[in-house]
Design a protein around this motif. Structure first.
Motif, mmCIF file in Angstrom:
data_model
loop_
_atom_site.group_PDB
_atom_site.id
_atom_site.type_symbol
_atom_site.label_atom_id
_atom_site.label_comp_id
_atom_site.label_asym_id
_atom_site.label_seq_id
_atom_site.Cartn_x
_atom_site.Cartn_y
_atom_site.Cartn_z
ATOM 1 N N LEU A 198 47.765 26.911 -3.327
ATOM 2 C CA LEU A 198 47.196 25.563 -3.439
ATOM 3 C C LEU A 198 46.284 25.476 -4.657
ATOM 4 N N TYR A 199 45.428 26.506 -4.840
ATOM 5 C CA TYR A 199 44.487 26.481 -5.957
ATOM 6 C C TYR A 199 45.206 26.628 -7.301
ATOM 7 N N ILE A 200 46.276 27.398 -7.298
ATOM 8 C CA ILE A 200 47.048 27.568 -8.541
ATOM 9 C C ILE A 200 47.688 26.241 -8.951
ATOM 10 N N VAL A 201 48.247 25.542 -7.952
ATOM 11 C CA VAL A 201 48.836 24.233 -8.253
ATOM 12 C C VAL A 201 47.756 23.290 -8.784
ATOM 13 N N CYS A 202 46.546 23.381 -8.197
ATOM 14 C CA CYS A 202 45.432 22.547 -8.688
ATOM 15 C C CYS A 202 45.113 22.883 -10.137
ATOM 16 N N ASP A 203 45.093 24.162 -10.471
ATOM 17 C CA ASP A 203 44.787 24.557 -11.856
ATOM 18 C C ASP A 203 45.853 24.066 -12.823
ATOM 19 N N VAL A 204 47.120 24.139 -12.392
ATOM 20 C CA VAL A 204 48.198 23.616 -13.241
ATOM 21 C C VAL A 204 48.025 22.109 -13.429
ATOM 22 N N ALA A 205 47.664 21.409 -12.358
ATOM 23 C CA ALA A 205 47.458 19.958 -12.436
ATOM 24 C C ALA A 205 46.308 19.631 -13.383
ATOM 25 N N LEU A 206 45.196 20.371 -13.268
ATOM 26 C CA LEU A 206 44.059 20.145 -14.171
ATOM 27 C C LEU A 206 44.442 20.435 -15.617
ATOM 28 N N PHE A 207 45.239 21.490 -15.801
ATOM 29 C CA PHE A 207 45.718 21.839 -17.147
ATOM 30 C C PHE A 207 46.553 20.699 -17.740
ATOM 31 N N VAL A 208 47.465 20.133 -16.926
ATOM 32 C CA VAL A 208 48.320 19.027 -17.388
ATOM 33 C C VAL A 208 47.478 17.796 -17.709
ATOM 34 N N ILE A 209 46.557 17.449 -16.799
ATOM 35 C CA ILE A 209 45.727 16.255 -17.004
ATOM 36 C C ILE A 209 44.896 16.399 -18.270
ATOM 37 N N ALA A 210 44.286 17.568 -18.446
ATOM 38 C CA ALA A 210 43.419 17.787 -19.610
ATOM 39 C C ALA A 210 44.198 17.755 -20.912
ATOM 40 N N ASN A 211 45.442 18.232 -20.874
ATOM 41 C CA ASN A 211 46.252 18.253 -22.103
ATOM 42 C C ASN A 211 46.821 16.893 -22.456
ATOM 43 N N LYS A 212 46.915 16.001 -21.483
ATOM 44 C CA LYS A 212 47.528 14.693 -21.726
ATOM 45 C C LYS A 212 46.489 13.594 -21.905
ATOM 46 N N SER A 213 45.231 13.872 -21.615
ATOM 47 C CA SER A 213 44.219 12.819 -21.714
ATOM 48 C C SER A 213 42.895 13.398 -22.180
ATOM 49 N N THR A 214 42.273 12.709 -23.123
ATOM 50 C CA THR A 214 40.937 13.106 -23.575
ATOM 51 C C THR A 214 39.863 12.413 -22.733
ATOM 52 N N ALA A 215 40.272 11.332 -22.029
ATOM 53 C CA ALA A 215 39.310 10.557 -21.244
ATOM 54 C C ALA A 215 39.058 11.169 -19.871
ATOM 55 N N CYS A 216 39.800 12.203 -19.511
ATOM 56 C CA CYS A 216 39.672 12.754 -18.160
ATOM 57 C C CYS A 216 38.343 13.476 -17.954
ATOM 58 N N HIS A 217 37.659 13.844 -19.047
ATOM 59 C CA HIS A 217 36.409 14.593 -18.922
ATOM 60 C C HIS A 217 35.198 13.685 -18.789
ATOM 61 N N LEU A 218 35.416 12.377 -18.788
ATOM 62 C CA LEU A 218 34.302 11.451 -18.591
ATOM 63 C C LEU A 218 33.785 11.546 -17.155
ATOM 64 N N ASP A 219 32.582 11.056 -16.953
ATOM 65 C CA ASP A 219 32.019 11.065 -15.602
ATOM 66 C C ASP A 219 32.737 10.056 -14.718
ATOM 67 N N CYS A 220 32.930 10.433 -13.464
ATOM 68 C CA CYS A 220 33.562 9.532 -12.489
ATOM 69 C C CYS A 220 32.578 9.299 -11.351
ATOM 70 N N GLN A 221 32.151 8.040 -11.221
ATOM 71 C CA GLN A 221 31.159 7.713 -10.207
ATOM 72 C C GLN A 221 31.778 7.671 -8.808
ATOM 73 N N LYS A 222 33.068 7.305 -8.759
ATOM 74 C CA LYS A 222 33.712 7.138 -7.451
ATOM 75 C C LYS A 222 34.096 8.495 -6.870
ATOM 76 N N GLU A 223 33.806 8.685 -5.610
ATOM 77 C CA GLU A 223 34.118 9.944 -4.945
ATOM 78 C C GLU A 223 35.480 9.854 -4.263
ATOM 79 N N PRO A 224 36.453 10.669 -4.676
ATOM 80 C CA PRO A 224 37.782 10.613 -4.051
ATOM 81 C C PRO A 224 37.728 11.024 -2.579
ATOM 82 N N VAL A 225 38.595 10.415 -1.784
ATOM 83 C CA VAL A 225 38.710 10.751 -0.359
ATOM 84 C C VAL A 225 39.984 11.563 -0.168
ATOM 85 N N LEU A 226 39.844 12.754 0.410
ATOM 86 C CA LEU A 226 41.009 13.621 0.604
ATOM 87 C C LEU A 226 41.498 13.515 2.043
ATOM 88 N N PRO A 227 42.831 13.556 2.259
ATOM 89 C CA PRO A 227 43.377 13.439 3.624
ATOM 90 C C PRO A 227 43.061 14.678 4.453
#
Length: 1312
Positions: free
Chosen positions: A1091-1120
């Motif tokens: 699960l954590y490895i998939v998360c790291d791959v996802a973070l890697f993809v998001i970071a490589n495709k967007s420069t705006a992803c490192h901005l602060d996010c005020q909204k707290e995501p809700v996990l199922p």
């Protein structure tokens, strides 16, 4: 000009007075007056001097004129006698006399003198002769006024000069050109429409003799002729133009050289100063060509030179000219001068936009006037139909359509194909022109049959094409299709019978997609009517904040269905304000959308509403235009009670065989079936229009027909429209009930379904009716006769769903004792072992069809109950999961064929998905069951994947399925067929768009963002991928690359825009998941690590495709919580699970190893571009053949250039290319599998194999050290078939390489 041919030209015998045209004059050697120089006057004429009055001079001159008129050339004595008088008449006194009459009489005398003394002229001085002829020329101006008393004398003067050719004597004069120019100018200026033919003829004779008998025409003289041809002068004096035209025709042989010289100096040498007409050369060329092409024999090659000029404006002028020359009706220039024609065609590709535009405009006239040139034009128009300039593409369409409207034979299929392509142009103006043009052709040739059946057949595709455009996203396209349908395909102006006949046969001839589009059109219009009705209902409620909010929502929804949504919203708010203030307007609108509104009433209502909103002082009223758009969409212009009655009559005629079906190009069976389908569709949108005994009587006749489709459609129409049958039409009711009972018991499955629903919808005592069907069917169930089970199972399932309170309990025992134990858990027959993964519907065994219906019955039974109090849903879900794990062979007796197993897997997966649509069952579906259901989208059978994906999409797009099921589409990144991946991506785009739009349009949706916001699919996707059966070695590059592909497949669509800082929200959500544990197996360290490895791959993809992803996010995501367990605050997972080397490999691809034999270099993945390399099925996806081989071990022994070329070929093919090396079998593994006694599979399997087989295979492979990746016991992946015969592999590989070479060549050509 100089005299030609010396004196002997004029030394001809003197003829009588009747024929004097050949007579001319010369200068005498010496002329002396008679006697001592005294002037002799004719008898009775006194001396003419300046001492007498003008009247007396005129009187005496008239007698002199008469004398000269009576003299002949052979009167030698009289000639000598009056020689002095002749000389005297040429004196200054007469030539400069101020009296007009005197000058006219003197000119007549002088003209006669030249006639009488021919060929010897009595005047020796050149200056005197010049003065005389200029004097005579000035007198010719009197010809202008035909009503003058002296006109006859002027005519006599002209006639005399023309017959004798008197002006030819001027050839001897050095400055004769001045005389001729003055003469030509005079004649061209005086001629008018009051002159008769004789006057024009004498003028023509006079001028043509000067041109033809001289040594050439000077530029100045040529100008006096040509100036009459330029448009400005031509329009001022049409007679002068005609005179010049006739003159040029007569003198073409002589004057052609002079004209060529003029154009040569202006066009080639650039000497514009040679003439004042230099700026009009192109106008002159056009006129001269129209007069006689021979005039331009030497000029045309000069135009070819000008076509290649470096000056764009100059090329444009020449193109405009040649367009007129080539396009002229009787022009043969294209055939006579092929080099010039080919050079002109080259200008279609000119770099200058106006030149290309002019060429395209020319093509219309050319097609109409010269059909033989259509072949030459077609290729050039094809290129221009793809021109980057919108105006040029637009004019290509106009050109082709105009020619087609004149005569359809003028345009070939290729040209019409260009218009067809442009209906999908990126520019609205071009699309509109193409669509309207095709609509006009359709109405002219197909509706009105103006050119016979052959022409109608030629463009029969237009109706389908126009309706297909309704699938486009643009509201403008949809509105135009609706307008075209109402005005051109089924004109609403026709009377009802004709209109319905038109619709009846149109519907019969449409293709499947066009029918769907037309149905969708009616559906959208009906939906818009419903929105307007709901808006009007809100106006009846008291004013409140909630009411205003609801109104605003309705207005926004209505505006979405109108062009230019931004303006539409403002205009709809204004319209709503008008509605609130004007009660009469509301009444008219209510009448318009009333179910009982007739077509005629609709026209009146639209007219009245439009009149109320029209402001006379406003020439343009965009608000009114927008309201008209709305009214056009909601007004019932085609369908009302009268129209339905007319359609039913047409249907009856088709049934009786008295209709014009054959003449309209359809068979009676097709007409009947299509007619019923049409009525069925209309029964949804206009149910009230069907309520008549006559209509229902006809539908009862259809129920008794042998055609199953016809009967099914008839039942559905009753279901949709028969709510008042029980109360108002008792006779129909008594006839209908036994038929519906019969269909529910012994009809086809579809008929049974519709019959049960029909009973439930239209009868008050439905419980009794349904019980009369349920009881005999439940008693007669017999698994030994499966072919007789299908219809009863369908009926029982729908009955239990529609009346759960009454039939839920009886069904429980049927389900437990018969459905599960007797039917699903038993395999009575042995399936066809042909190895196919899918068979046609008619080849499926009755037993399997019965089992599929049994699964559907279970689902319907549960959906009817909508509760899990008896835990029946848990049992059913376990049963369905077991079927998926066992790959469809629930009993594991291996009696069932592979194609039947595919059917059952699809049924089981679809059943779980159907149950998930009900909240009470969604809650009890475990993550494992969700994963099993989702993995069906990666089934080895193409058709299973295809059908499952379609069902999944339809449920998601209607917001029926929970958001987590959207994550299943991420697995489609692994699909080997490009077509399926493309479909999945489109589904994702559509679903995400629908959800975002729903959130915008519904303020209350903000409270349910967790279940609606597309970004919340990411946690489900990560959990699903972490439990992917193929993800067995989480640190291996190939498996991580697959995970990255699946993640990006979803994230690419989600991250198209960074709305509301969504990129940072996604990053934060994934980071939060890393701080949780897997709720499915929280204590399993390996599962959490994945699960954590998939998360790291996802973070890697998001970071490589967007420069705006490192901005602060005020909204707290809700996990199922169902999938993730939140840990204590002390728990902190900051470990990096991807090494730096692995990150680099995921970014750039696997490093190339040394080129050793039997190894392969993997293709590098370029950042931002995903190269999909899949093991793929054979191209024939309709017949998936399973072969016995071991699980594949991907070989790495291929040259990198071949690998990349195959990748490119795969991306460009619907069905990917099968790599040759990937089909090589691992012989030791194959042998071990065979030894273990397991049926070898061509792919890694999805689902759970039997325990014994799994254990044996695992042990054998482990012992040999040949366990493939992801291939142990337990869960495996059922993936698309990877193998086929070597011959096909080689062939496909060669095709792939060939496509690669062609692609490279195309790229090189473009670079040039």
């Amino acid at each position: 000009m100089l005299k030609r041919g010396a004196r002997d030209v004029f030394r001809r015998p003197v003829e009588d007075r009747v024929d004097r045209t050949s007579t001319s004059m010369e200068f005498p050697q010496q002329q002396k007056p008679a006697g001592d120089g005294k002037i002799v006057y004719p008898p009775g004429v006194k001396e003419i001097t300046d001492k007498i009055s003008n009247d007396e001079v005129v009187k005496r001159l008239k007698m002199v004129v008469k004398t000269y008129m009576d003299m002949d050339q052979d009167s030698e004595e009289e000639k000598q006698q009056y020689l002095g008088l002749a000389l005297h008449l040429a004196s200054e006194f007469f030539l400069r006399n101020p009296n007009k009459d005197v000058r006219l009489l003197v000119a007549c005398c002088l003209a006669d003198i030249f006639r009488i003394y021919a060929p010897e002229a009595p005047y020796t001085s050149h200056d005197k002769l010049k003065d005389i002829f200029l004097f005579i020329t000035r007198q010719l101006k009197g010809l202008e006024d035909t009503k003058s008393p002296q006109f006859n004398r002027y005519f006599y003067l002209l006639e005399n000069l023309a017959w004798v050719k008197s002006y030819n004597i001027c050839f001897e004069l050095e400055d004769c050109n001045e005389i001729f120019i003055q003469l030509f100018k005079t004649l061209f200026s005086v001629i008018n429409n009051s002159h008769n033919q004789k006057v024009q003829m004498h003028m023509m004779d006079l001028m043509s003799s000067i041109i033809m008998e001289g040594d050439g025409v000077t530029q100045e003289l040529l100008d006096t002729i040509l100036i009459n041809l330029i448009p400005a002068h031509k329009n001022l004096n049409k007679q002068a133009y005609d005179l010049a035209k006739t003159l040029l025709k007569r003198t073409v042989q002589t004057i052609e050289t002079c004209i060529a010289n003029f154009f040569n100096q202006v066009l080639v040498m650039g000497k514009s100063s040679v003439s004042d007409l230099s700026e009009h050369v192109f106008d002159l060329i056009q006129e001269l060509f129209a007069i006689d092409p021979m005039l331009l024999t030497s000029v045309m090659p000069q135009l070819e030179f000008k076509l290649k000029s470096n000056d764009g404006e100059e090329r444009l002028a020449v193109v405009r000219l040649l367009a007129k020359l080539f396009g002229a009706k009787d022009s043969e220039l294209a055939s006579q001068n092929r080099p010039l024609w080919q050079c002109f065609l080259g200008r279609f590709n000119d770099i200058h936009v106006p030149v290309r535009l002019e060429c395209v405009k020319f093509a219309s006239h050319c097609l109409m006037n010269h059909p033989d040139l259509a072949k030459d034009l077609t290729e050039y128009l094809k290129v221009r139909s793809h021109d980057p300039e919108e105006a040029i593409r637009h004019d290509v369409i106009v050109t082709i359509i105009n020619a087609g409207k004149k005569d359809l034979n003028l345009v070939n299929d290729q040209l019409l194909g260009f218009v067809r392509e442009r209906t999908l142009d990126k520019r609205w103006r071009v699309r509109k022109e193409a669509m309207m043009g095709l609509a006009q052709l359709y109405k002219k040739y197909c509706l009105h049959h103006e050119a016979g059946k052959e022409s109608a057949q030629k463009i029969s595709w237009i109706k389908d094409k126009l309706l297909h455009i309704y699938y486009q996203n643009s509201i403008d396209d949809k509105l135009l299709v609706e307008k075209i349908f109402a005005q051109y395909m089924v004109p609403h102006s026709l009377d009802t019978e004709e209109k319905m006949k038109c619709l009846y046969y149109l519907y019969s001839c449409l293709d499947t997609n066009a029918v769907k589009a037309l149905n969708e059109m009616w559906k959208c219009q009906n939906m818009l009517r419903s929105l307007v009705k709901e808006l009007l209902d809100l106006h009846k409620l008291p004013v409140s904040e909630a009411n205003n909010t609801a109104m605003l929502g309705k207005l926004m929804s209505i505006a979405k269905n109108l062009p230019d949504a931004g303006k539409a919203q403002d205009f709809m708010k204004k319209f709503n304000q008008v509605l609130s203030e004007d009660e009469k307007l509301r009444i008219q609108l209510e009448m318009l959308i009333s179910p009982t509104c007739s077509c005629k009433q609709a026209e009146i209502c639209v007219r009245e509403i439009t009149r109320k909103l029209t402001f006379p002082k406003q020439p343009s009223n965009p608000f009114l235009e927008m309201v008209k758009f709305l009214l056009e969409r909601i007004a019932p212009v085609h369908i009302d009670s009268e129209a339905i009655s007319a359609l039913v009559k047409l249907l009856n005629k088709s049934i009786e065989g008295t209709a014009d079906d054959e003449e309209e190009g359809v068979t009676p069976d097709t007409a009947i079936r299509s007619g019923l389908e049409l009525l069925k569709v209309l029964s949804f949108t206009h149910p009230t229009a069907f309520h008549s005994a006559e209509t229902y009587e006809s539908l009862l006749q259809c129920l008794k027909m042998e055609d199953d489709k016809v009967a099914e459609a008839a039942i559905q129409i009753f279901r949709n429209t028969g709510q008042k049958i029980e109360t108002e039409l008792q006779q129909i009711r008594s006839t209908l009930i036994p038929i519906l009972h019969q269909k529910a018991k012994r009809g086809t499955p579809h008929q049974a379904k519709q019959a049960v629903h029909c009973i439930h919808a239209i009868f008050n005592n439905k419980e009794v009716q349904l019980a009369q069907i349920f009881e005999p069917l439940s008693r007669s169930l017999n698994a030994d006769v499966p072919e007789q089970l299908i219809t009863p199972l369908v009926s029982l399932g729908h009955i239990s769903m529609l009346a759960p309170d009454q039939f839920a309990s009886p069904m429980k025992s049927i389900v437990a004792n018969f459905i599960v134990k007797d039917l699903l858990m038993n395999d009575r027959s042995v399936g066809n072992k042909n190895g196919k993964l899918w068979s046609a519907d008619e080849e499926v065994s009755p037993e399997v069809l019965a089992k599929v219906q049994a699964i559907k019955l279970l689902v319907r039974w549960l959906l009817g109950m909508k509760n899990n109090q008896s835990k029946s849903a848990n049992s059913t879900l376990r049963l369905l999961s077991a079927m998926l794990v066992s790959e469809g062979d629930l009993t594991e007796q291996k009696k069932i064929s592979k194609s039947d197993m595919s059917r059952l897997r699809l049924a089981a997966g679809s059943a779980i998905m159907k149950l998930a649509q009900e909240p009470c069952y969604h809650e009890i579906i475990t993550p494992e069951q969700f994963q099993l259901c989702g993995l069906v989208i990666n089934d080895e059978c193409y058709q299973v994947r295809q059908i499952f994906a379609q069902k999944l999409h339809l449920a998601l797009v209607k917001l029926l399925l929970p958001l987590e099921y959207l994550a299943v589409f991420a697995l489609c990144a692994k699909d080997p067929v490009k077509e399926r991946r493309a479909h999945a991506r489109q589904c994702l785009l559509k679903n995400i768009s629908v959800r975002r739009e729903y959130i915008k349009q519904n303020p209350l949706a903000q409270e349910k963002l967790v279940s609606l916001l597309p970004e919340y699919v990411v946690p489900f996707m990560i959990h699903l991928l972490a439990h992917d059966p193929d993800f067995t070695k989480p640190h291996e590059y190939e498996q991580l690359k697959d995970i990255k592909e699946c993640l990006w497949f979803m994230l690419e669509v989600l991250m198209t825009k960074n709305e509301n800082n969504s990129h940072a929200f996604l990053r934060k959500m994934v980071e939060n998941i890393k701080q949780t544990k897997d709720a499915q197996c929280p204590e399993d360290a390996k599962a959490n690590e994945k699960l954590y490895i998939v998360c790291d791959v996802a973070l890697f993809v998001i970071a490589n495709k967007s420069t705006a992803c490192h901005l602060d996010c005020q909204k707290e995501p809700v996990l199922p919580s169902k999938f993730f367990l939140v840990q204590d605050k002390e728990f902190k997972n900051d470990k990096e699970y991807l090494t730096g080397e692995m990150r680099q490999m995921l970014l750039t691809g696997k490093p190339k190893p040394a080129p050793v034999l039997a190894t392969v270099n993997k293709t590098l993945t370029v950042p931002g571009r995903r190269i999909i390399q899949k093991t793929t099925t054979a191209p024939d996806t309709t017949s998936n053949t399973s072969t016995n081989s071991s699980p594949l071990v991907t070989a790495n022994n291929k040259n990198s250039s071949t690998d990349s070329s195959e990748s490119r070929a795969q991306e460009n093919n619907e069905n990917p290319v099968i790599k040759k090396d990937e089909t090589k079998k691992d012989e030791p593994s194959q042998k071990l599998v065979a030894d273990a006694g397991i049926e070898a599979s061509p792919v890694r399997r999805r689902g759970r194999p039997t325990k014994a087989a799994a254990a044996a295979a695992a042990a054998a492979l482990k012992e040999a050290g040949a366990l493939p990746a992801g291939g142990g016991g337990g869960k495996g992946r059922k993936r698309a078939s990877d193998t086929t015969t070597d011959s096909i592999n080689v062939k496909m590989s060669k095709q792939s390489q060939q496509q690669s070479d062609e692609g490279t060549k195309r790229q090189i050509d473009l670079q040039r």
